[in-house]
Design a protein around this motif. Structure first.
Motif, mmCIF file in Angstrom:
data_model
loop_
_atom_site.group_PDB
_atom_site.id
_atom_site.type_symbol
_atom_site.label_atom_id
_atom_site.label_comp_id
_atom_site.label_asym_id
_atom_site.label_seq_id
_atom_site.Cartn_x
_atom_site.Cartn_y
_atom_site.Cartn_z
ATOM 1 N N LYS A 79 8.138 1.169 -10.660
ATOM 2 C CA LYS A 79 8.146 1.194 -12.130
ATOM 3 C C LYS A 79 9.554 1.411 -12.663
ATOM 4 N N LYS A 80 10.324 2.280 -11.999
ATOM 5 C CA LYS A 80 11.689 2.540 -12.432
ATOM 6 C C LYS A 80 12.559 1.302 -12.257
ATOM 7 N N THR A 81 12.320 0.561 -11.181
ATOM 8 C CA THR A 81 13.045 -0.681 -10.970
ATOM 9 C C THR A 81 12.778 -1.660 -12.106
ATOM 10 N N LEU A 82 11.527 -1.816 -12.475
ATOM 11 C CA LEU A 82 11.182 -2.715 -13.570
ATOM 12 C C LEU A 82 11.864 -2.282 -14.867
ATOM 13 N N GLU A 83 11.853 -0.987 -15.116
ATOM 14 C CA GLU A 83 12.503 -0.464 -16.311
ATOM 15 C C GLU A 83 14.001 -0.740 -16.288
ATOM 16 N N ASN A 84 14.625 -0.494 -15.143
ATOM 17 C CA ASN A 84 16.073 -0.679 -15.029
ATOM 18 C C ASN A 84 16.504 -2.119 -15.251
ATOM 19 N N TYR A 89 7.249 -7.440 -14.373
ATOM 20 C CA TYR A 89 6.745 -7.464 -13.001
ATOM 21 C C TYR A 89 7.800 -8.104 -12.114
ATOM 22 N N LEU A 90 7.664 -7.884 -10.815
ATOM 23 C CA LEU A 90 8.497 -8.528 -9.813
ATOM 24 C C LEU A 90 7.730 -9.668 -9.166
ATOM 25 N N ASP A 91 8.450 -10.626 -8.650
ATOM 26 C CA ASP A 91 7.814 -11.658 -7.837
ATOM 27 C C ASP A 91 7.646 -11.189 -6.394
ATOM 28 N N LEU A 92 8.566 -10.334 -5.954
ATOM 29 C CA LEU A 92 8.515 -9.855 -4.576
ATOM 30 C C LEU A 92 9.158 -8.473 -4.494
ATOM 31 N N TYR A 93 8.468 -7.550 -3.853
ATOM 32 C CA TYR A 93 8.963 -6.188 -3.631
ATOM 33 C C TYR A 93 9.047 -5.977 -2.128
ATOM 34 N N LEU A 94 10.249 -5.691 -1.624
ATOM 35 C CA LEU A 94 10.479 -5.577 -0.189
ATOM 36 C C LEU A 94 10.751 -4.148 0.233
ATOM 37 N N MET A 95 10.189 -3.727 1.365
ATOM 38 C CA MET A 95 10.608 -2.487 1.992
ATOM 39 C C MET A 95 11.894 -2.802 2.766
ATOM 40 N N HIS A 96 12.994 -2.188 2.354
ATOM 41 C CA HIS A 96 14.305 -2.602 2.835
ATOM 42 C C HIS A 96 14.510 -2.359 4.331
ATOM 43 N N TRP A 97 14.029 -1.234 4.836
ATOM 44 C CA TRP A 97 14.137 -0.875 6.254
ATOM 45 C C TRP A 97 12.874 -0.117 6.660
ATOM 46 N N PRO A 98 12.513 -0.141 7.934
ATOM 47 C CA PRO A 98 11.359 0.646 8.379
ATOM 48 C C PRO A 98 11.653 2.139 8.480
ATOM 49 N N MET A 99 12.931 2.533 8.489
ATOM 50 C CA MET A 99 13.286 3.951 8.587
ATOM 51 C C MET A 99 13.265 4.598 7.208
ATOM 52 N N VAL A 134 0.960 -4.103 -6.133
ATOM 53 C CA VAL A 134 0.340 -5.415 -6.357
ATOM 54 C C VAL A 134 -0.918 -5.251 -7.198
ATOM 55 N N ARG A 135 -1.740 -4.281 -6.857
ATOM 56 C CA ARG A 135 -2.999 -4.080 -7.585
ATOM 57 C C ARG A 135 -2.764 -3.749 -9.056
ATOM 58 N N GLN A 136 -1.668 -3.047 -9.332
ATOM 59 C CA GLN A 136 -1.341 -2.727 -10.716
ATOM 60 C C GLN A 136 -0.493 -3.809 -11.392
ATOM 61 N N LYS A 137 -0.337 -4.938 -10.694
ATOM 62 C CA LYS A 137 0.372 -6.104 -11.230
ATOM 63 C C LYS A 137 1.833 -5.798 -11.569
ATOM 64 N N LEU A 138 2.420 -4.881 -10.809
ATOM 65 C CA LEU A 138 3.845 -4.606 -10.957
ATOM 66 C C LEU A 138 4.672 -5.582 -10.124
ATOM 67 N N THR A 139 4.054 -6.178 -9.121
ATOM 68 C CA THR A 139 4.690 -7.211 -8.317
ATOM 69 C C THR A 139 3.636 -8.201 -7.866
ATOM 70 N N ARG A 140 4.038 -9.446 -7.757
ATOM 71 C CA ARG A 140 3.091 -10.468 -7.336
ATOM 72 C C ARG A 140 2.842 -10.415 -5.834
ATOM 73 N N SER A 141 3.842 -9.997 -5.087
ATOM 74 C CA SER A 141 3.702 -9.978 -3.645
ATOM 75 C C SER A 141 4.629 -8.927 -3.067
ATOM 76 N N ILE A 142 4.392 -8.585 -1.807
ATOM 77 C CA ILE A 142 5.195 -7.570 -1.127
ATOM 78 C C ILE A 142 5.619 -8.105 0.234
ATOM 79 N N GLY A 143 6.675 -7.512 0.766
ATOM 80 C CA GLY A 143 7.167 -7.938 2.062
ATOM 81 C C GLY A 143 7.991 -6.844 2.704
ATOM 82 N N VAL A 144 8.666 -7.208 3.779
ATOM 83 C CA VAL A 144 9.449 -6.243 4.540
ATOM 84 C C VAL A 144 10.818 -6.840 4.829
#
Length: 297
Positions: A79-84, A89-99, A134-144
């Motif tokens: 949500k903060k990213t969207l505000e900034n 909404y985002l088209d894609l939200y990625l987890m930048h690293w597994p750590m 995704v369920r809250q429609k803040l991003t259309r899809s997610i990835g890693v």
């Protein structure tokens, strides 16, 4: 890019046939210049700063930084990213690293030995929290991003499949096995540092891909720049390349890769340059149990 950043039509038949709509790469090239500073602020200084506007027609994707891996922090961070960035909404939200990094104001918390301070948070739990975005429609899809094959297998047990794995990819690290693994499971691959990140601070002394005489000879024969040959190689390997440059001439060269093809012999020649050399090895996390650059691929 299936289910991720959107284009607005157009693009050559060749680009679509090879799995990379040219418009997407062009948008990425344009976005990298204007978006670079805003992304660096958010990635490396946390999610509390202002960002610049991201144009919807370019496709909006952002990363979840390592200090926000605790599941309770994921939704507020999105949500903060969207505000900034002034987005609904985002088209894609990625987890930048597994750590996961230690939470706090420092984006790169470091110990006395110079290693990054990590926390014991399972990236699967973080990913499950991203599903709520995704369920809250803040991003259309997610990835890693920067996930190895075994880590991807664990994430695939979630309800919402990742559409993207963003990894370092270039002729010195062609990621052929990981690409095949991902595509067999419906996951697209984005290649960062496609030109080898010649000015990287993460691997000082690493060989400079753009100065490789073998590529220079091939580029001269084709009447192209080394960068164009490398990007074309990735396109034909069905990788979504995201080159970074602020030089107008190079920006134009980087998108002019759809009016020629590399022969099968040329592709095999470049394949032979693979040495599993990384420009972003992230060694400061190598002792973390979720460090991804272990195992076969």
């Amino acid at each position: 890019m299936a289910g991720a950043p959107r284009g607005s039509g157009g693009g050559s038949e060749d680009g679509h046939r090879r799995g990379l709509p040219p418009l997407r790469l062009r948008a990425r090239v344009r976005q990298r210049e204007g978006d670079r500073r805003g992304r660096a602020r958010e990635d490396r200084r946390g999610h509390g700063e202002e960002g610049g506007p991201v144009h919807r027609q370019q496709g909006a994707w952002r990363p979840l930084w390592n200090t926000f891996h605790r599941p309770e922090l994921v939704l507020p961070a999105c949500k903060k990213t969207l505000e900034n960035f002034g987005l609904d909404y985002l088209d894609l939200y990625l987890m930048h690293w597994p750590m996961a990094f230690k939470e706090g104001d420092e984006s790169f918390p470091t110990d006395a030995e110079g290693n990054f301070i990590t926390e014991d948070i399972d990236y699967v739990d973080t990913y499950l929290a991203m599903e709520e975005c995704v369920r809250q429609k803040l991003t259309r899809s997610i990835g890693v991003s920067n996930f190895n094959s075994q880590q991807i297998l664990r994430v695939l047990k979630a309800s919402i499949k990742p559409v993207m794995n963003q990894v370092e990819c270039h002729p010195y690290l062609n990621q052929k096995r990981l690409i095949e693994f991902c595509r067999a499971r419906g996951i697209q691959v984005t290649g960062y540092s496609p030109l080898g990140a010649p000015n990287t601070v993460w691997a000082p002394g690493a060989p400079k891909l753009v100065e490789d005489p073998r590529l220079a000879q091939l580029a001269a024969r084709l009447g192209r720049s080394v960068a164009q040959v490398v990007l074309r190689y990735l396109v034909q390997n069905r990788v979504i390349a995201i080159p970074k440059s602020t030089n107008p001439t190079r920006l134009k060269q980087n998108i002019s890769v759809f009016d020629f093809q590399l022969s099968e012999e040329d592709m095999e020649f470049i394949d032979g340059m693979n040495s599993n050399t990384r420009t972003c090895p992230f060694f400061q996390c190598k002792n973390d149990k979720n460090y991804p650059f272990v195992g076969e691929f």
